[in-house]
Design an enzyme around this catalytic site. Structure first.
Site, short mmCIF file in Angstrom:
data_model
loop_
_atom_site.label_atom_id
_atom_site.label_comp_id
_atom_site.label_asym_id
_atom_site.label_seq_id
_atom_site.Cartn_x
_atom_site.Cartn_y
_atom_site.Cartn_z
N GLU A 165 1.96 -33.59 -24.93
CA GLU A 165 1.89 -34.16 -23.57
C GLU A 165 0.43 -34.31 -23.13
O GLU A 165 -0.01 -33.72 -22.15
CB GLU A 165 2.70 -33.33 -22.58
CG GLU A 165 4.19 -33.32 -22.92
CD GLU A 165 5.07 -32.65 -21.86
OE1 GLU A 165 4.58 -31.80 -21.11
OE2 GLU A 165 6.27 -32.99 -21.81
N GLU A 272 11.01 -35.16 -26.36
CA GLU A 272 11.53 -34.08 -25.51
C GLU A 272 12.50 -34.67 -24.51
O GLU A 272 12.15 -35.60 -23.77
CB GLU A 272 10.41 -33.37 -24.75
CG GLU A 272 9.54 -32.51 -25.62
CD GLU A 272 8.59 -31.64 -24.79
OE1 GLU A 272 8.92 -31.33 -23.63
OE2 GLU A 272 7.53 -31.29 -25.33
#
Ligand code: CA
Length: 611
Positions: A165, A272
């Site tokens: 991320e 995710e």
């Protein structure tokens, strides 16, 4: 001769794209907690029979696993930090069990000793004082060392993501993109390229991925990946986090993925995602997906069927990405069952067990069957309307009831949507002049019929107390004419029909954000001078730094009422009486200064003249 023709035919078919070898759709599960769960005694079952977690998942169609790697998940005293203690040694133990089962491995380098996400990207403590070429060398060597170790243990990854991320870079501040002391895109890509060089040199067959959160945010992805392309970063795949209660709607995601596919031509993987199968908490550590408002926002009930339906719809989005570039998804921490000690942090609990793919006791959930269904890509019958919210509306004689244009509907697959409704108004004119209770027929677009209860109460004039605020109950399905200053993203008008989150009518105003936020919601109205009283309804989780009702610009002194939220559905009715308006106008403000995760529902403002 015959075989030559066959070969030619095959060649021409493959040139036409008809025989294009289709890579198997990725159905992955992130299993980074598994090492600790098993070490602490956690066990997994299929229909009550104990089995290896990886074998259960393999049987259910899972063909990839994902593992995060932390450089050294210990504190300064060498004590484990928890959250899975995901050292490359521990993660290799899981990867080397996946390989003989035919599963592929996505390795998720955090380049940190512990959790890294858009909010924190701390350097490993061993690299704290490294900068410039020294830091680049460390990244290169470490990356190569981990890959070498895994290969030596027959656990080589097939895909590697450089950073986790990395919306705002990694290895802060050197690799921070924006902020105090940031190395900017130059600093970030300098480090990124060293890691990628290590992977390419090690094994050019490994897919190199760059991963961002906020799957519904196309602006962010364009901003970021334009820079990657302009700076010649050598990558193969775009990784995305998409949690439907945080990162926008599936429509937002579809729009983003379609644009990314056309703009960059890279493979796209949701690395995710997750959904709750229950709102229950097993271990006393409150769950991230702990509140029904998150399910209302995301559009699925927090049930086993809701979890399954979300995944089916997510896969549908991926399959619709142009040029077959939506290649699959990974379910985040699908095996994080509640086991004492296997917390997100040492000495803390599990915030995720209600989003796992197993019951609390480790038995496989029926929703796991969805993976085979997704792989076979068979069309499903359209879901049926299970339950439509039937509105109950009060009106005064002669006043038309405010009938909603859309209705919240729960479908047979446990999805929740708002659906347009057409009301039969043929009997309206005659009934609304006589007090009483009436039923109006409405029809949804699939033909489902429902009823609205309309209560006509009182006499024409006597009960018609005028509310001077406009859209006081948000039934206009928008904020207008209310204004919001500050973090506008935190404030939404949401369908929240009673008996759920609205106090009355269909809509209420909700505020919530997964980071600290503040905003002012206000409305100014012109009104005759005189004495007024003001009130509204609110329930929420509490914890705000401040939450205030303010009146101003009415000719008197500004007044502030502090409010404390006391829990879900614990309605409070803050009031300010004896407001003497002398300026012919008043401004009503709700002023909120909130911490990450604070939330509340606001409804039914009333500004009434008392003399
Ligand atoms: Ca929990």
């Amino acid at each position: 001769m015959r075989s030559t023709i066959l070969v030619l035919l095959l060649i021409s078919l493959s040139c036409m794209g008809i025989m294009k070898p289709t890579e198997e759709f990725i159905i992955g599960v992130d299993l980074s907690m598994l090492y600790e769960i098993e070490r602490l005694g956690g066990k997994f079952y299929e229909n009550g029979q104990q089995k290896d977690c990886l074998e259960i998942l393999k049987d259910k169609g899972v063909n990839w696993i994902r593992l995060r790697v932390w450089n050294d998940p210990t504190d300064e005293d060498g004590k484990p930090l928890g959250g899975g203690n995901c050292s490359h040694v521990n993660m290799t133990e899981i990867a080397k069990r996946a390989k003989p089962l035919g599963m592929k491995v996505l390795l998720d380098f955090h380049y940190s000793d512990w959790w890294a996400d858009p909010g924190k990207q701390n350097k490993p403590k061993a690299w704290k004082d490294l900068h410039g070429e020294d830091l680049k060398d460390a990244v290169y060597e470490y990356t190569k060392d981990v890959l070498t170790y895994m290969r030596e243990h027959d656990a080589s990854p097939d895909m590697v993501q450089i950073g986790n991320e990395v919306n705002n870079g990694f290895l802060w501040p050197d690799g921070l993109i924006v902020g105090a002391g940031a190395g900017g895109f130059e600093g970030f890509t300098g480090l990124l390229k060293e890691a990628i060089r290590a992977v390419r040199e090690f094994d050019p067959r490994i897919t190199v991925m760059i991963h961002l959160a906020e799957g519904g945010n196309n602006e962010l992805f364009r901003w970021f990946f334009d820079e990657m392309v302009n700076r010649n970063v050598d990558f193969d795949a775009i990784g995305i986090s998409f949690y439907p209660y945080w990162h926008g709607t599936l429509e937002d995601l579809q729009e983003n993925l379609n644009d990314l596919a056309k703009r960059y031509g890279k493979k796209i993987v949701i690395v995710e995602t997750a959904y709750a199968w229950t709102l229950q908490d097993a271990d006393g550590h409150s769950n991230i997906f702990g509140h029904i408002s998150m399910a209302e926002q995301a559009g699925y009930l927090p049930t086993i069927q809701g979890q399954r339906s979300f995944l089916i719809d997510l896969a549908k989005v991926l399959r619709q990405v142009p040029n077959d570039l939506g290649v699959g998804f990974f379910y985040w921490e699908g095996a994080w069952i509640p086991v004492k000690g296997a917390g997100w942090k040492t000495n803390e609990g599990n915030p995720w067990e209600n989003q796992a793919l197993f019951y609390f006791n480790g038995d496989a959930l029926p929703s796991l069957d969805v993976f085979v269904q997704i792989l076979q890509d068979q069309p499903l019958p359209p879901p049926q309307v299970l339950q439509a919210d039937e509105p109950s509306i009060e009106t005064a004689p002669g006043q038309k009831p405010q009938l909603p244009e859309e209705i919240r509907v729960v479908f047979s697959n446990d999805s929740i949507k708002t659906v347009p409704v057409v009301w039969d108004l043929s009997s309206l004119e005659e009934m609304i002049y006589k007090p009483g209770e009436y039923l109006l027929k409405g029809t949804l677009n699939d033909g489902t019929e429902l009823r609205a209860k309309v209560t006509v109460r009182g006499t024409a004039k006597a009960d018609a107390v005028e509310n001077y605020l406009v859209n006081p109950s948000f039934e206009a399905a928008s904020l207008d004419p209310w204004k919001v200053e500050g973090e506008t993203k935190a404030v939404k008008v949401v369908i929240a029909s009673p008996p759920v989150n609205a106090h009355n009518g269909k809509y209420a105003l909700n505020y919530w954000l997964d980071k600290p936020f503040n905003f002012k919601l206000y409305q100014t109205v012109e009104l005759p001078n005189g004495t007024y009283k003001l009130s509204f309804w609110i329930h929420g989780g509490g914890g705000e730094n401040h939450l205030r009702l303010i009146i101003s610009e009415y000719g008197g002194e500004e007044k502030t009422l502090n409010i404390t939220n006391t829990g879900w559905l614990k309605w409070n009715n803050p009031k300010i009486d004896e407001i003497k308006v002398t300026s012919g106008r008043i401004t009503i403000t709700i002023d909120v200064d909130a911490n990450s995760g604070n939330w509340a529902w606001i409804d039914d403002f009333a500004l009434l003249k008392t003399d």
